[in-house]
Design a protein around this motif. Structure first.
Motif, short mmCIF file in Angstrom:
data_model
loop_
_atom_site.label_atom_id
_atom_site.label_comp_id
_atom_site.label_asym_id
_atom_site.label_seq_id
_atom_site.Cartn_x
_atom_site.Cartn_y
_atom_site.Cartn_z
N LYS A 1 0.84 -1.20 0.00
CA LYS A 1 0.00 0.00 0.00
C LYS A 1 0.87 1.24 0.00
O LYS A 1 1.86 1.32 0.73
N LEU A 2 0.49 2.20 -0.83
CA LEU A 2 1.14 3.51 -0.85
C LEU A 2 0.17 4.52 -0.26
O LEU A 2 -0.93 4.71 -0.76
N TYR A 3 0.60 5.16 0.84
CA TYR A 3 -0.22 6.12 1.56
C TYR A 3 0.37 7.52 1.45
O TYR A 3 1.53 7.70 1.08
N TYR A 4 -0.43 8.51 1.87
CA TYR A 4 0.12 9.81 2.21
C TYR A 4 -0.53 10.30 3.50
O TYR A 4 -1.68 9.99 3.80
N LYS B 1 1.13 18.99 13.77
CA LYS B 1 0.06 18.01 13.96
C LYS B 1 -0.19 17.27 12.66
O LYS B 1 -0.14 17.85 11.57
N VAL B 2 -0.43 15.98 12.76
CA VAL B 2 -0.82 15.18 11.59
C VAL B 2 -2.32 15.35 11.41
O VAL B 2 -3.11 14.84 12.21
N VAL B 3 -2.71 16.08 10.38
CA VAL B 3 -4.13 16.41 10.18
C VAL B 3 -4.83 15.42 9.26
O VAL B 3 -6.06 15.37 9.24
N GLU B 4 -4.05 14.67 8.48
CA GLU B 4 -4.59 13.56 7.69
C GLU B 4 -3.58 12.43 7.78
O GLU B 4 -2.38 12.66 7.75
N LYS B 5 -4.09 11.19 7.83
CA LYS B 5 -3.18 10.07 8.07
C LYS B 5 -3.63 8.83 7.32
O LYS B 5 -4.82 8.53 7.23
N ASN B 6 -2.65 8.14 6.76
CA ASN B 6 -2.87 6.85 6.10
C ASN B 6 -3.93 6.93 5.00
O ASN B 6 -4.79 6.05 4.87
N ASN B 7 -3.86 8.01 4.20
CA ASN B 7 -4.74 8.11 3.04
C ASN B 7 -4.19 7.22 1.93
O ASN B 7 -3.06 7.40 1.48
N LEU B 8 -4.98 6.26 1.48
CA LEU B 8 -4.52 5.28 0.49
C LEU B 8 -4.50 5.89 -0.90
O LEU B 8 -5.50 6.42 -1.38
#
Length: 495
Positions: free
Chosen positions: A146-149, A163-170
């Motif tokens: 899987k490639l995330y951002y 702060k991490v405002v978005e995480k593990n978006n595929l």
């Protein structure tokens, strides 16, 4: 000047006006850790008392002025105070995270599976690959699938820790070749290309990361398929000028492509074999002038001329593993061009040294490849940060040499030092002057001045250098006259 400095901070996309020092802080090691700070010249290498373990997966980024913002070991995202960033826990979720991201040695097993890119408004994107484990009798197999951002906003907290405002978006799910995640800036200087090859294939996945935050995925089939068993054993990268994409692993040898930064198309595939090389792992780096390719092949280290009509025939063997142990065998693994225009290579073991190419723009042995020539402040388990050339398209060079005078005078040294390696005494003599008066300086591997004294020498009149006060190790020396550098070179002391 104050007005311009503020403008740099606010308008992070105006690259041509701002210093781009995003790769100036390297976070390494375990049992505390090592930090390499390239804001100093030579870089400052020091012990950092931190809990996070840096292993195969290593990505970090500093702001445009060279101040560390965050880093990751593939398990979590950490702020500059070495704490898990707000929202930065548990990236790359799944079986590998559950298995390897806990305990005393908590670090993701994926190799070079993360890379951090600047966005704007003090936001940054971390691209990272997640892996999966499954039972493949008689062994457990694992691979990136899987490639995330994830998105980091450095303004989201009042304390400046981000702060991490978005995480593990595929972005994409498939099978990816470990160790080969790379990025290069688009010719419009705002967008980025992220390349991840398919595992054991001739297919390449390409993500166009646009300045508005959108992602466009495309594929290209070109070249040869990689062989089974080559996963995580090599390295992929772009040349500093962005015109070449290179992959290397010992099972598949060297793969070179031309790259169009406007379209993302790869072309002109060249396959370079390394006859008689039986390495299991290795790495690659390209000189700042984008001419010379360096291949670290476990126990051998090569240089190739990428401008040669016969690249394979241009091979120069720069060195073979010398048996040095610190505390384990210091064989060669991955490489990274530093912002000081030197190439650094880690070991395929837990070691407390780096190998270094001091003058990578120079042909052949003049590049000055030194095994275990950089002393780290802690053990480092196969870890090396994965950086793109952040300065491409900014009007700035890909790196800045520690001292441009040193590079210029390295070609022809007007002095000889013998013996070298030396033990207790050495003789320093000018080659072309009847009488020379100047100053001799000796530095240790961390750049600290160890000797500063006047010297007089001439043809037939060597200067006797007392080394009894020095410990065994790697040093560099400089000779100055009237405050100007005359020559510099390395000195090895053995006891």
């Amino acid at each position: 000047m104050k007005k311009l400095s503020g403008y740099c901070i606010v308008m992070s996309l105006v690259f041509s006006l701002c210093a781009q020092k995003n790769d100036y802080i390297w976070v390494l090691g375990h049992n505390g850790g090592t930090t390499i700070d390239f804001n100093n010249s030579p870089p400052n290498i020091f012990f950092a008392d931190r809990q996070p373990v840096m292993h195969l997966d290593n990505a970090s980024i500093a702001d445009s002025l060279g101040n560390l913002l965050f880093y990751t070991n593939g398990c979590d995202i950490f702020n500059k105070e070495n704490q898990v960033m707000d929202g930065g826990d548990e990236i790359n979720p799944g079986s590998v995270h559950n298995e390897y991201c806990s305990g005393s040695f908590s670090a993701y097993i994926g190799s070079r599976g993360a890379i951090a890119l600047p966005f704007h408004d003090e936001k940054y994107y971390l691209f990272h690959e997640g892996a999966v484990l499954f039972l493949n009798q008689p062994q457990i197999d694992g691979f990136f699938n899987k490639l995330y951002y994830s998105v980091i906003d450095m303004t989201a907290n009042n304390n400046g820790l981000g702060k991490v405002v978005e995480k593990n978006n595929l972005i994409l799910q498939d099978t990816f070749h470990a160790g080969d995640l790379a990025a290069v800036r688009h010719t419009n200087n705002n967008d980025w290309w992220i390349i991840s090859p398919k595992r054991y294939s001739d297919k390449y996945f390409k993500v166009l990361f646009a300045s508005d935050g959108s992602m466009a995925v495309s594929e290209q089939v070109i070249g040869d398929s990689t062989f089974i068993g080559s996963d995580a054993g090599g390295q992929a990268l772009f040349s500093p000028n962005g015109q070449l994409y290179v992959r290397y692993n010992p099972q598949s040898d060297i793969m070179i492509f031309d790259f169009d930064r406007s379209t993302g198309e790869m072309s002109n595939y060249r396959h370079i074999e390394i006859p008689g090389d039986s390495a299991f792992v290795g790495g690659a780096a390209i000189s700042p002038n984008s001419r010379f390719l360096y291949i670290s092949s476990e126990t051998k280290f090569y240089q190739y001329d990428l401008q040669s009509s016969d690249i394979a025939a241009s091979q120069v063997l720069l060195g073979e593993y010398d048996g040095y142990v610190s505390p384990f065998a210091t064989t060669f693994y991955n490489c990274q061009l530093g912002p000081d225009c030197k190439i650094y290579c880690n070991c395929y073991n837990s070691c407390d040294v780096f190998h270094v190419v001091n003058y990578p723009d120079e042909p052949g042995l003049a590049c000055d490849f030194v095994q275990h020539g950089v002393q780290l402040a802690s053990s480092n388990a196969l870890s090396l940060p994965n950086f793109p050339n952040y300065r491409l398209g900014t009007g700035q060079p890909p790196c800045m040499p520690t001292a441009t005078e040193e590079v210029a005078v390295k070609k022809v040294l007007p002095f000889s030092l013998s013996p070298n390696p030396a033990s207790d005494w050495a003789f320093l003599q000018t080659k072309d002057e009847a009488s020379f008066e100047g100053k001799l300086q000796i530095f240790d591997v961390s750049g600290k001045l160890q000797l500063d004294e006047s010297m007089v020498t001439g043809i037939g009149q060597p200067f006797l250098l007392d080394l009894t006060r020095f410990n065994a190790g790697f040093y560099s020396y400089k000779i100055l006259r009237d405050g100007k550098l005359v020559c510099s070179d390395k000195l090895i002391i053995v006891k």
